[in-house]
Design an enzyme around this catalytic site. Structure first.
Site, short mmCIF file in Angstrom:
data_model
loop_
_atom_site.label_atom_id
_atom_site.label_comp_id
_atom_site.label_asym_id
_atom_site.label_seq_id
_atom_site.Cartn_x
_atom_site.Cartn_y
_atom_site.Cartn_z
N MET A 183 -23.18 31.90 13.18
CA MET A 183 -23.07 30.93 12.08
C MET A 183 -21.60 30.60 11.89
SD MET A 183 -25.75 32.56 9.31
CE MET A 183 -25.16 34.26 9.51
N GLN A 243 -20.50 32.57 22.03
CA GLN A 243 -21.25 31.32 22.20
C GLN A 243 -20.30 30.17 22.49
OE1 GLN A 243 -23.20 28.84 18.96
NE2 GLN A 243 -25.02 29.82 19.82
N CYS A 296 -27.46 23.64 17.84
CA CYS A 296 -26.79 23.17 16.64
C CYS A 296 -27.28 21.79 16.25
CB CYS A 296 -25.28 23.13 16.87
SG CYS A 296 -24.39 22.47 15.44
N GLY A 337 -30.16 34.80 10.35
CA GLY A 337 -28.95 34.11 9.98
C GLY A 337 -28.73 34.11 8.48
#
Length: 366
Positions: free
Chosen positions: A24, A77, A107, A234
């Site tokens: 995140m 990532q 995303c 998350g």
């Protein structure tokens, strides 16, 4: 009680358990990842690192790539739209300690998708698979496995997660994570798990379920519905990182773990803040810590009033002192954290809408 899941590996790396921290933006920096690991998470993925070479030496990217003292495996990532650039980004991060490379294809942020990165790549399957192949080719000689995170599809009529996942597996990806929404949904509505189950049925590599997992009971339900090998959490970990140990206990025993004591929560949060300040420095650390403190108190008696008062403080020392005093006052009335209500579907304390699991450049704003 959930039947014991088999041990899980990503390439050569054995994972501690099947509970993952989602990447995140503006949240899962090194201090937050370490906090979640201490609270029972078995694996954590970094914030997104851009494939744009001209930004690699920026302060933001250098902080995101900081893994000093972090427990392995180190997963980074990366995001971008150009296969050679993504391959170069993989090599760059591997040279700086990455042990697993994760490709961002999930995303939904407009700023990312407008450049055809993130979940926008799901509209162009040939390009998406070119990127996967290039990243795998760059990482494989170093013995570094590649994973993929994506959504169910671009929109309701174009759910192509199964096709892309099959192609990624054939290209050599070691694990696939699926968030149970389309890009079109963003974070609206409810996550669906049938597509995740279909991806799991189609692959022989591990599949991770993500989206709306906010309680031990929901974790049990999602594992049962999808047959997934692991779950990724998350938003529910924001301000409540001990959710990982709560889920682990429930899956093992079928019983709910009591809420942490007020003193435990205070100690954990102070430790986290000190690590946060150390990474960001006093000024930026003080400002960016506000959202973490706000998330931690928002469901507790008097939490909103405290958050507003805390946001007017202008030093790290004042934040720590105020937090300790507030928890001491709370502890005079309660032994354990007295949550006022069930966790909302999305956090409300941040200046922008935080991601459930993917990178959102807006999160970098205070």
């Amino acid at each position: 009680m959930t039947p014991a899941l088999p041990s899980l590996r990503i390439g050569p790396h054995a994972l501690a358990n099947h509970l993952f921290v989602a990447p995140m933006a503006g949240v899962t920096d090194r201090p937050f990842r370490q906090l979640c690991r201490r609270m029972g998470a078995g694996y954590a993925v970094s914030e997104m690192v851009t494939s744009r070479k001209d930004l690699w030496h920026s302060l933001k990217t250098s902080r995101r790539a900081n893994h000093e003292g972090e427990q392995g495996p180190i997963a980074v990532q990366i995001a971008g739209t150009d296969a050679p650039m993504m391959a170069e980004a993989a090599a760059y991060n591997i040279a700086r300690g990455a042990q697993i490379i994760d490709i961002n294809m999930g995303c939904p942020a407009k700023k990312v998708c407008s450049k055809w990165a993130g979940s926008a790549l799901m509209q162009d399957e040939p390009l998406a698979l070119q990127i996967v192949e290039a990243v795998v080719a760059a990482a494989a000689p170093q013995g570094v496995p590649v994973t993929l995170k994506m959504r169910t599809g671009w929109c309701e009529s174009e759910k192509n997660a199964v096709r892309i996942a099959r192609g990624a597996e054939q290209a050599g990806v070691a694990m696939v994570t699926v968030h149970g929404r389309t890009r079109e949904q963003g974070y609206k509505g409810a996550a669906e798990y049938a597509t995740i189950a279909a991806v799991k049925a189609a692959l022989s590599i591990p599949v991770v379920a993500n989206g709306d997992i906010d309680s031990p009971q929901k974790a049990h339900e999602v594992l049962a519905l999808t047959g997934a090998d692991a779950i990724m959490i998350g938003r529910a970990a924001q301000g409540r990182p001990w959710i990982f140990r709560e889920i682990a206990h429930f899956l093992a025993t079928g019983q709910e773990l009591p809420a942490p004591t007020v003193q435990e929560a205070s100690d954990w949060l102070v430790e986290h803040l000190l690590e946060h300040y150390s990474l960001y420095g006093s000024l930026t650390g003080m400002r960016t810590a506000r959202k973490h403190i706000g998330w931690a108190v928002r469901e507790l008696p008097g939490g909103e009033d405290f958050r507003q008062a805390m946001n007017r403080l202008e030093s790290c020392e004042a934040q720590i002192q105020a937090l300790q005093q507030w928890f001491a006052t709370l502890g005079a009335d309660y032994e354990r954290l007295p949550y006022l209500a069930k966790r909302a579907a999305a956090p409300t304390m941040a200046a922008t809408d935080p991601d459930d699991d993917d990178d959102d450049p807006k999160q970098q704003q205070e």
